[in-house]
Scaffold this motif. Structure first.
Motif: not given
Length: 367
Positions: A273-280, A343-346
């Motif tokens: 799983t990712f959030d936006c800055s975690g993916l980049t 990774a857009p949003q919840t």
């Protein structure tokens, strides 16, 4: 035969003029938006289903509380039934003692009757006193004896009457206690039946709720599968975005595209799983560049790049106020052709989207 040939000719003309439509290997932005709308619609239906589930759970809780009330009513009737049984047992004991006393009094009366029968009737002492020649002293003695006998008979009769009256009272009390016992027993039975009926109803509701929960779970799974399927289809349609370039930006972009379909989770940085800055952050880590898990420092991780000079791997930033980078709230990665992976949003998943949004601030090339 002529009709057959004519039909064949028409068919050939139709085939020639209207060739089969081939699937577009590159879905348009309209196709992508329709797919997103389908995901949003499924999410809305799922949200309503979850609300229905919460309502059903509330009804089940209310029913459980009602069952508890009925069970406690049954427990109360059981207590009253035991009290009635104790009262009935005590009354029976008292009645037995009263019956014994009545029997004793009855025996005394029977003895008195027997004495009268064998010649000791009340008249005989009087006759004896009249014909007896014992003088005055003898008469007084016999008169005293007669008075004593009469007093004894009166006491015996009075004792019998008292015993009978006590026995009658005890019998009435025993009957009352028994009636109370029967009434309490019936109330307990009715309360028990009501509790059992309520429990049966609760069981049915629970079974229905479980079935509905399973159905809802299938719908959730289906929605998730649908979202993942859309991500895979878009990934396949946009496979041309993955290049064989060896630059660090290509390496970061290619790795990020392999994460399509993985769920967004706040503050997550992989691997599932990712959030936006975690993916980049993880994508550029694969290219050997260390970034913080924060859009604030990722914005300053390299030179800012004009949007008409974007390269694959560049980071795109979005802000609440486009003129103020301090309001940046989202980051994506450029993968070419005006597209980014992010990774857009919840409730969403890692996916490819157009970079052209109203809140686009600018781009950075990490190094």
């Amino acid at each position: 035969m002529r009709a057959f040939r004519a039909g064949l000719l028409v068919g050939c003309l139709l085939v020639a003029l209207c060739p089969p439509v081939e699937a577009d290997p590159h879905p348009s932005s309209h196709d992508v938006e329709e797919a997103r709308e389908a995901v949003r619609d499924r999410s809305k239906r799922l949200g309503k289903a979850n609300a229905d589930l919460a309502t059903a759970q509330s009804r089940l809780d209310q029913l459980a509380a009602e069952v508890e009330r009925l069970v406690e009513a049954y427990n109360g009737e059981v207590v009253r039934l035991r009290q009635a049984e104790q009262a009935h047992a005590l009354a029976q004991t008292r009645l037995a003692a009263a019956d014994v006393e009545v029997e004793r009094a009855r025996q005394g009366v029977a003895l008195m009757a027997a004495e009268s029968y064998i010649g000791l009737s009340p008249m005989k002492p009087i006759v004896g006193m009249i014909i007896d020649d014992g003088g005055v002293d003898g008469f007084l003695h016999r008169a005293g004896t007669l008075g004593h006998l009469r007093n004894e008979r009166s006491a015996v009769l009075a004792r019998m009457r008292d015993a009978q009256e006590v026995a009658s009272i005890m019998r009435t009390q025993a009957a009352g206690a028994y009636a109370a016992r029967q009434s309490a027993s019936e109330r307990a039975r009715q309360a028990k039946l009501a509790a059992e009926a309520a429990v049966a109803g609760q069981r049915r509701d629970t079974q229905e709720l479980r079935a509905r929960t399973r159905s809802l779970q299938r719908r959730v799974d289906a929605a998730r599968s649908r979202a993942e399927l859309l991500a895979r289809r878009r990934n396949a349609a946009l496979a041309g975005l993955v290049t064989g370039g060896s630059s660090m930006g290509d390496m970061a972009a290619n790795w990020a595209l392999t994460q399509l379909g993985k769920p967004y989770v706040w503050a997550a940085d992989g691997p599932e799983t990712f959030d936006c800055s975690g993916l980049t952050m993880r994508a550029w880590e694969k290219a050997g560049v260390r970034l913080d898990h924060w859009t604030g420092t990722q914005w300053t991780s390299g030179p800012h790049v004009p949007l008409d000079q974007l390269r694959r791997g560049d980071l795109l930033f979005f802000a609440h106020v486009t003129a103020d980078p301090s309001t940046i709230h989202h980051v994506g990665m450029y993968v070419g052709r005006g597209q980014m992976v992010h990774a857009p949003q919840t409730g969403d998943v890692v996916r490819v989207a157009s970079i052209w949004r109203g809140d686009l601030v600018g781009a950075t090339r990490p190094r």
